[in-house]
Design a protein around this motif. Structure first.
Motif, PDB file in Angstrom:
ATOM      1  N   MET A   1      -0.988  20.981   0.448  1.00 29.89           N
ATOM      2  CA  MET A   1      -1.505  19.792   0.298  1.00 29.89           C
ATOM      3  C   MET A   1      -0.785  18.799  -0.205  1.00 29.89           C
ATOM      4  O   MET A   1      -0.464  17.756   0.165  1.00 29.89           O
ATOM      5  N   SER A   2       0.119  19.307  -1.332  1.00 26.73           N
ATOM      6  CA  SER A   2       0.933  18.115  -1.991  1.00 26.73           C
ATOM      7  C   SER A   2       2.167  17.763  -0.917  1.00 26.73           C
ATOM      8  O   SER A   2       2.281  16.506  -0.758  1.00 26.73           O
ATOM      9  N   ALA A   3       2.548  18.879  -0.200  1.00 25.06           N
ATOM     10  CA  ALA A   3       3.729  18.651   0.814  1.00 25.06           C
ATOM     11  C   ALA A   3       3.007  17.449   1.921  1.00 25.06           C
ATOM     12  O   ALA A   3       3.854  16.817   2.310  1.00 25.06           O
ATOM     13  N   ALA A   4       1.997  17.950   2.358  1.00 28.02           N
ATOM     14  CA  ALA A   4       1.368  17.243   3.550  1.00 28.02           C
ATOM     15  C   ALA A   4       1.129  15.764   2.918  1.00 28.02           C
ATOM     16  O   ALA A   4       1.518  14.572   3.798  1.00 28.02           O
ATOM     17  N   VAL A   5       0.616  15.475   1.903  1.00 34.16           N
ATOM     18  CA  VAL A   5       0.333  14.140   1.438  1.00 34.16           C
ATOM     19  C   VAL A   5       1.705  13.307   1.400  1.00 34.16           C
ATOM     20  O   VAL A   5       1.969  12.188   1.539  1.00 34.16           O
ATOM     21  N   GLU A   6       2.917  14.043   0.634  1.00 36.90           N
ATOM     22  CA  GLU A   6       4.065  13.474   0.452  1.00 36.90           C
ATOM     23  C   GLU A   6       4.495  12.800   2.191  1.00 36.90           C
ATOM     24  O   GLU A   6       5.108  11.774   2.244  1.00 36.90           O
ATOM     25  N   LEU A   7       4.210  13.818   3.002  1.00 39.45           N
ATOM     26  CA  LEU A   7       4.935  13.546   4.589  1.00 39.45           C
ATOM     27  C   LEU A   7       4.057  12.299   4.953  1.00 39.45           C
ATOM     28  O   LEU A   7       4.468  11.294   5.588  1.00 39.45           O
ATOM     29  N   VAL A   8       2.713  12.654   4.523  1.00 37.30           N
ATOM     30  CA  VAL A   8       1.815  11.416   5.109  1.00 37.30           C
ATOM     31  C   VAL A   8       2.336   9.835   4.591  1.00 37.30           C
ATOM     32  O   VAL A   8       2.399   8.999   5.313  1.00 37.30           O
TER      33      VAL A   8
ATOM     34  N   SER B   1       0.844  -1.415  -0.012  1.00 37.06           N
ATOM     35  CA  SER B   1      -0.107   0.016   0.186  1.00 37.06           C
ATOM     36  C   SER B   1       0.941   1.147   0.068  1.00 37.06           C
ATOM     37  O   SER B   1       0.581   2.287  -0.803  1.00 37.06           O
ATOM     38  N   ALA B   2       1.984   1.329   0.804  1.00 35.75           N
ATOM     39  CA  ALA B   2       2.922   2.505   0.967  1.00 35.75           C
ATOM     40  C   ALA B   2       3.617   2.501  -0.491  1.00 35.75           C
ATOM     41  O   ALA B   2       3.845   3.576  -1.152  1.00 35.75           O
ATOM     42  N   ALA B   3       4.041   1.377  -1.066  1.00 32.49           N
ATOM     43  CA  ALA B   3       4.701   1.566  -2.289  1.00 32.49           C
ATOM     44  C   ALA B   3       3.920   2.037  -3.570  1.00 32.49           C
ATOM     45  O   ALA B   3       4.070   3.016  -4.378  1.00 32.49           O
ATOM     46  N   ALA B   4       2.509   1.538  -3.552  1.00 35.92           N
ATOM     47  CA  ALA B   4       1.481   1.995  -4.412  1.00 35.92           C
ATOM     48  C   ALA B   4       1.172   3.697  -4.257  1.00 35.92           C
ATOM     49  O   ALA B   4       0.947   4.194  -5.083  1.00 35.92           O
ATOM     50  N   ALA B   5       0.985   3.823  -3.058  1.00 37.60           N
ATOM     51  CA  ALA B   5       0.770   5.302  -2.767  1.00 37.60           C
ATOM     52  C   ALA B   5       2.082   6.426  -3.086  1.00 37.60           C
ATOM     53  O   ALA B   5       1.926   7.476  -3.899  1.00 37.60           O
ATOM     54  N   LEU B   6       3.229   5.734  -3.059  1.00 35.12           N
ATOM     55  CA  LEU B   6       4.119   6.491  -3.550  1.00 35.12           C
ATOM     56  C   LEU B   6       4.406   6.602  -5.048  1.00 35.12           C
ATOM     57  O   LEU B   6       4.538   7.593  -5.537  1.00 35.12           O
ATOM     58  N   MET B   7       3.849   5.774  -5.917  1.00 37.66           N
ATOM     59  CA  MET B   7       4.030   5.487  -7.133  1.00 37.66           C
ATOM     60  C   MET B   7       2.950   6.298  -7.889  1.00 37.66           C
ATOM     61  O   MET B   7       3.132   6.905  -8.779  1.00 37.66           O
ATOM     62  N   PHE B   8       1.707   6.395  -7.309  1.00 40.96           N
ATOM     63  CA  PHE B   8       0.410   6.434  -7.630  1.00 40.96           C
ATOM     64  C   PHE B   8      -0.162   7.670  -6.926  1.00 40.96           C
ATOM     65  O   PHE B   8      -1.178   8.138  -7.449  1.00 40.96           O
ATOM     66  N   GLY B   9       0.339   7.993  -5.973  1.00 39.98           N
ATOM     67  CA  GLY B   9      -0.065   9.146  -4.925  1.00 39.98           C
ATOM     68  C   GLY B   9      -0.397  10.360  -5.621  1.00 39.98           C
ATOM     69  O   GLY B   9      -1.324  11.082  -5.596  1.00 39.98           O
ATOM     70  N   GLY B  10       0.493  10.906  -6.408  1.00 37.25           N
ATOM     71  CA  GLY B  10       0.543  12.089  -7.070  1.00 37.25           C
ATOM     72  C   GLY B  10      -0.620  12.167  -8.165  1.00 37.25           C
ATOM     73  O   GLY B  10      -1.492  12.982  -8.338  1.00 37.25           O
ATOM     74  N   GLN B  11      -0.794  10.987  -9.086  1.00 31.39           N
ATOM     75  CA  GLN B  11      -1.654  10.955 -10.005  1.00 31.39           C
ATOM     76  C   GLN B  11      -3.019  10.867  -9.482  1.00 31.39           C
ATOM     77  O   GLN B  11      -4.137  11.531  -9.920  1.00 31.39           O
ATOM     78  N   VAL B  12      -3.287  10.201  -8.277  1.00 26.87           N
ATOM     79  CA  VAL B  12      -4.699   9.979  -7.609  1.00 26.87           C
ATOM     80  C   VAL B  12      -4.954  11.526  -6.964  1.00 26.87           C
ATOM     81  O   VAL B  12      -5.942  11.931  -7.295  1.00 26.87           O
TER      82      VAL B  12
ATOM     83  N   ALA C   1       9.090  20.389   9.141  1.00 25.03           N
ATOM     84  CA  ALA C   1       8.238  20.342   7.577  1.00 25.03           C
ATOM     85  C   ALA C   1       6.787  20.803   8.035  1.00 25.03           C
ATOM     86  O   ALA C   1       5.988  21.347   7.203  1.00 25.03           O
ATOM     87  N   LEU C   2       6.437  20.250   9.163  1.00 27.45           N
ATOM     88  CA  LEU C   2       4.931  20.309   9.525  1.00 27.45           C
ATOM     89  C   LEU C   2       4.609  21.754   9.904  1.00 27.45           C
ATOM     90  O   LEU C   2       3.432  22.467   9.316  1.00 27.45           O
ATOM     91  N   PHE C   3       5.562  22.473  10.555  1.00 28.21           N
ATOM     92  CA  PHE C   3       5.494  23.990  10.812  1.00 28.21           C
ATOM     93  C   PHE C   3       5.276  24.542   9.367  1.00 28.21           C
ATOM     94  O   PHE C   3       4.672  25.559   9.372  1.00 28.21           O
ATOM     95  N   ALA C   4       5.950  24.497   8.569  1.00 26.37           N
ATOM     96  CA  ALA C   4       6.370  25.053   7.384  1.00 26.37           C
ATOM     97  C   ALA C   4       4.961  25.175   6.401  1.00 26.37           C
ATOM     98  O   ALA C   4       4.848  25.789   5.632  1.00 26.37           O
ATOM     99  N   LEU C   5       4.141  24.109   6.513  1.00 28.08           N
ATOM    100  CA  LEU C   5       2.986  23.808   5.741  1.00 28.08           C
ATOM    101  C   LEU C   5       2.142  25.199   5.875  1.00 28.08           C
ATOM    102  O   LEU C   5       1.458  25.568   5.027  1.00 28.08           O
ATOM    103  N   GLY C   6       2.161  25.675   7.287  1.00 23.74           N
ATOM    104  CA  GLY C   6       1.184  26.793   7.518  1.00 23.74           C
ATOM    105  C   GLY C   6       1.696  28.057   6.674  1.00 23.74           C
ATOM    106  O   GLY C   6       0.720  29.051   6.509  1.00 23.74           O
TER     107      GLY C   6
END
Length: 378
Positions: free
Chosen positions: A183-190, A42-53, A170-175
């Motif tokens: 949102m893109s950075a948050a998804v990548e962190l998660v 699941s984590a590998a699939a999220a890394l590969m296709f998370g951006g597209q999704v 990195a979390l504090f920098a999102l604000g």
């Protein structure tokens, strides 16, 4: 029976025991291995296709919320938007769910392999017994599962805390970022945090897999009496096998005795061994052994030969040589051709003399021409 005798289960499970357990659907399985494979996939699939999704979902939301005035008041357009949105959502997550499906199938097969058992799928009303359920809840295995769950909680919780501490900047920098980049950075962190925490289960799986194999083997271990009983049931009881061998010998002996009347000569030791030979003059082959025996069987061969007027000759060395070198219904070896030819020539000349068709044969010499490799001591 073995348990009643108090024997300990010290023997490794036999292949039959393992196969019987597999037929019942009882194979070694590791839930931790299956869970680890599924989460890592699941984590590998999220890394590969998370951006597209994420891009597909963002485009779908923009498509559905950016409507002109005419589209808002057109009720038929609602179904068009719904159909397009569902189609786009399915297309964006199809590969992700396909990887999840493969991982869900492959993970459990990592230990125990593929096993389709109808017995395991059959309903068992014993599982509805509340007393048995309570017994399973407070068993040693349930206690081990509890400790395993606590270990997973502590391990993943500790690592989650470390990941959170390490990502605080990195979390504090999102604000301070715009919505879309944030949102893109948050998804990548998660996703990366999810991958790191999922990787911790590899340690749990490396411990659980050997334990499950050990526990499964220990459960199927057998007592020495169980091994003996299985061998008896598989190979047959010794007394039954002995009786079968005795019947086979009797059948073979009857068949052998019925072939003696067709023999041309019986050569004896004169008492310990007896062999009966048949020679087909028209066929042109070597003489064939149709009967042989020692002691009591040799006596029976001589009796049948006398009953049917088969010539019985005494040649100890030749009788022993044929007995030890030739099997029933086989031709004699080439090394004995000369000695057997002398015997047959004597027998055929004797028969012609008895029919008054020729002179009496000379007596056979006591020392037959037998090669050393065929000579057997008394």
């Amino acid at each position: 029976m073995a348990e009643d005798s108090g024997q300990e289960k010290t023997e490794e499970p036999t292949p039959k025991r393992l196969q019987d357990a597999k037929d019942k659907g009882d194979v070694a399985r590791s839930k931790e291995l299956a869970t680890t494979v599924l989460l890592l996939a699941s984590a590998a699939a999220a890394l590969m296709f998370g951006g597209q999704v994420a891009d597909a979902m963002s485009g779908m939301m923009e498509y559905n919320f950016k409507l002109d005035r005419q589209a808002v008041f057109d009720s038929n357009l609602m179904f068009t938007h719904l159909g397009n949105s569902l189609r786009e959502a399915f297309a964006s997550v199809a590969l992700f769910f396909l990887i999840m499906l493969v991982a869900a199938i492959v993970g459990p097969l990592g230990l125990g392999g593929w096993n389709l058992s109808l017995k395991a799928m059959a309903p068992k009303f014993s599982r509805l017994d509340p007393l048995a359920g309570l017994k399973r809840m407070f068993s040693l295995k349930a206690l081990l599962e509890l400790f395993k769950a606590l270990a997973k909680f502590l391990l993943i919780g500790s690592l989650s805390f470390l990941v959170l501490i390490g990502s605080k900047h990195a979390l504090f920098a999102l604000g301070a970022q715009d919505v879309m980049p944030a949102m893109s950075a948050a998804v990548e962190l998660v996703i990366w945090a999810f991958l790191i925490m999922s990787s911790t289960l590899i340690l749990i799986a490396l411990i659980d897999v050997p334990f499950q194999i050990y526990d499964y083997t220990k459960k199927l271990k057998m007592t020495l009496q169980e091994v003996k009983d299985e061998m008896k049931n598989t190979e047959g009881k010794p007394e039954v096998k002995g009786r079968i061998r005795q019947l086979q010998r009797e059948i073979s002996q009857r068949k052998m005795m019925s072939a003696i009347p067709e023999a041309d000569v019986v050569i004896t030791n004169p008492t310990h061994y007896a062999v009966a030979l048949k020679y087909n003059q028209a066929g042109g082959g070597a003489p064939m052994l149709v009967a042989k025996g020692a002691d009591f069987i040799a006596l029976k061969i001589r009796e049948v030969a006398n009953e049917y007027d088969i010539p019985v000759l005494s040649s100890p060395a030749l009788a022993r040589a044929i007995y030890h070198s030739t099997e029933l219904e086989e031709e004699i070896p080439t090394g004995l051709f000369k000695a057997v030819a002398e015997v047959l020539a004597y027998v055929f000349q004797l028969k012609r003399h008895q029919q008054r068709q020729g002179p009496a044969p000379r007596e056979l010499g006591g020392d037959m021409d037998i090669p050393e490799e065929y000579r057997k001591d008394e």
